[in-house]
Design an enzyme around this catalytic site. Structure first.
Site, PDB file in Angstrom:
ATOM      1  N   HIS A  21       0.826  -1.120   0.028  1.00  0.00           N
ATOM      2  CA  HIS A  21       0.020   0.001  -0.052  1.00  0.00           C
ATOM      3  C   HIS A  21       0.951   1.018   0.137  1.00  0.00           C
ATOM      4  O   HIS A  21       1.636   1.402   0.700  1.00  0.00           O
ATOM      5  CB  HIS A  21      -0.838   0.061   1.088  1.00  0.00           C
ATOM      6  N   GLU A 196      -7.955 -12.232   6.388  1.00  0.00           N
ATOM      7  CA  GLU A 196      -7.053 -11.757   7.449  1.00  0.00           C
ATOM      8  C   GLU A 196      -7.674 -11.734   8.772  1.00  0.00           C
ATOM      9  O   GLU A 196      -6.846 -12.254   9.587  1.00  0.00           O
ATOM     10  CB  GLU A 196      -6.506 -10.240   6.847  1.00  0.00           C
TER      11      GLU A 196
HETATM   12  N1  ADE Z   1      -4.804  -1.220   4.429  1.00  0.00           N
HETATM   13  C1  ADE Z   1      -3.479  -1.039   4.360  1.00  0.00           C
HETATM   14  N2  ADE Z   1      -2.903  -2.379   4.833  1.00  0.00           N
HETATM   15  C2  ADE Z   1      -4.010  -3.153   5.094  1.00  0.00           C
HETATM   16  C3  ADE Z   1      -4.294  -4.555   5.672  1.00  0.00           C
HETATM   17  N3  ADE Z   1      -3.304  -5.338   6.223  1.00  0.00           N
HETATM   18  N4  ADE Z   1      -5.482  -4.751   5.800  1.00  0.00           N
HETATM   19  C4  ADE Z   1      -6.648  -3.861   5.495  1.00  0.00           C
HETATM   20  N5  ADE Z   1      -6.457  -2.821   5.052  1.00  0.00           N
HETATM   21  C5  ADE Z   1      -5.208  -2.300   4.879  1.00  0.00           C
HETATM   22 ZN    ZN Z   2      -2.878  -5.069   2.447  1.00  0.00          ZN
END
Ligand code: ADE
Ligand code: ZN
Length: 330
Positions: A21, A196
């Site tokens: 990101h 996640e």
């Molecule tokens: N934005 C940046 N990193 C992220 C992550 N690991 N999970 C969700 N949104 C994100």
């Molecule tokens: Zn991410």
């Protein structure tokens, strides 16, 4: 003959970064410089190592976004991020950014700054790069359609697909199915964060309802052996990020035998190692490879195979992939 150390072996392997990101790649020094441009007297806190959870991290991430306000800020941040990639022997990057996190900045201005830095990285490092605007799922599916309108209103050759990120658990995939169907119909590639901190079902919906064959994270897939088998058959690529798992997931020990990334690799899923937010988590791609190599005991052949996954399963055109493979071999 003496074996090279793991770190020097890893440094020598050409790599591809598919989950980075832009805003999370901004390190403390660059973030402070950008903030001082707008608030010369700001008292700046020292950086923290690690975060309690995904929400705590995202609040800091949004804080950085407030000081990216014009094309020059986007160019500087992107250049910094790509230079850090080059230091890890990265030859190709597919970079997310968060258009809606920068209130009052025109989408086209963000693109101008980012793509300028992509050009510079191409000439300075011979590094190719593609850009992936990511929709903040917390803003919902209606806003998602407006996000897609914006992406479709200013198409550039290197903006090849879309992503979906931010707080996963309260915002599962199904409501975004129409948005993703439209994006695919318009010729955009699609990926999404899933599994996640959300369950395996969220990964399944991301594959089945959003049509993704690339998943960012995906860890909770390990709870569903049938889905593991199906994703292996479908050749789904998972972009896995060792350091961020220690803050944003339930797997907080890379040496544990049941760490999800280890189980994904053992199960034969196709993975690409990535940094996610290297500035905020104070890491870099060589370090992420080293963490997995040392904790999981990955062989040189396995490390090379994983590095190659990013080249063969990224979103470059066939011609672009051929060129990338040549650059990796050189
Ligand atoms: N934005 C940046 N990193 C992220 C992550 N690991 N999970 C969700 N949104 C994100
Ligand atoms: Zn991410």
């Amino acid at each position: 003959m003496q074996q090279p150390s793991t770190a020097s072996l890893i440094a020598s392997i050409p790599k591809v970064e598919l989950h980075l990101h832009l805003e999370g790649a901004v390190g403390h020094d660059v973030a402070s410089k950008m903030r001082r441009r707008y608030e010369p007297d700001a008292v700046i806190e020292p950086p923290s190592a690690g975060f309690k959870d995904l929400e705590t991290f995202l609040a800091v991430y949004d804080g950085i976004c407030r000081y990216m306000r014009d094309a020059a800020d986007f160019r500087d941040a992107t250049w910094h991020a790509l230079s850090r990639c080059a230091a890890s022997n990265v030859r190709h990057v597919e970079m997310f950014f968060s258009p809606d996190a920068h209130k009052g900045v025109a989408y086209s201005e963000m693109l101008d700054g980012i793509l300028d830095a992509f050009d510079a990285a191409k000439s300075e490092y011979g590094m190719s790069a593609l850009l992936i605007p990511a929709h903040n799922r917390e803003l919902g599916p209606e806003h998602g359609m407006a996000f897609l309108d914006k992406v479709l209103s200013d198409r550039r050759e290197r903006v090849v697909g879309i992503g979906l990120d931010y707080a996963e658990r309260p915002n599962p995939a199904p409501p975004f199915a129409r948005m993703y169907e439209r994006a695919r119909a318009e010729g955009l590639r699609v990926t999404a964060h899933a599994g996640e901190d959300g369950p395996a079902e969220y990964v399944r919906d991301t594959v089945d309802l959003l049509g993704c064959r690339r998943i960012d994270h995906g860890y909770h897939i390990v709870d569903d052996p049938e889905l593991v088998a199906r994703c292996r058959d479908l050749d789904v690529l998972f972009t896995v990020c060792p350091t961020t798992t220690l803050s944003t997931t339930i797997w907080r020990d890379l040496s544990a035998r049941d760490h999800a990334i280890r189980r994904m690799i053992d199960a034969g899923l196709r993975v690409s190692i990535a940094t996610d937010d290297p500035g905020l988590f104070m890491t870099e791609l060589n370090r992420e490879y080293t963490l997995l190599a040392e904790n999981f005991g990955l062989s040189e052949a396995k490390l090379r195979e994983i590095a190659l996954n990013g080249a063969t399963h990224g979103w470059l055109s066939e011609e672009g992939k051929k060129d990338l493979l040549q650059r990796c071999a050189a």
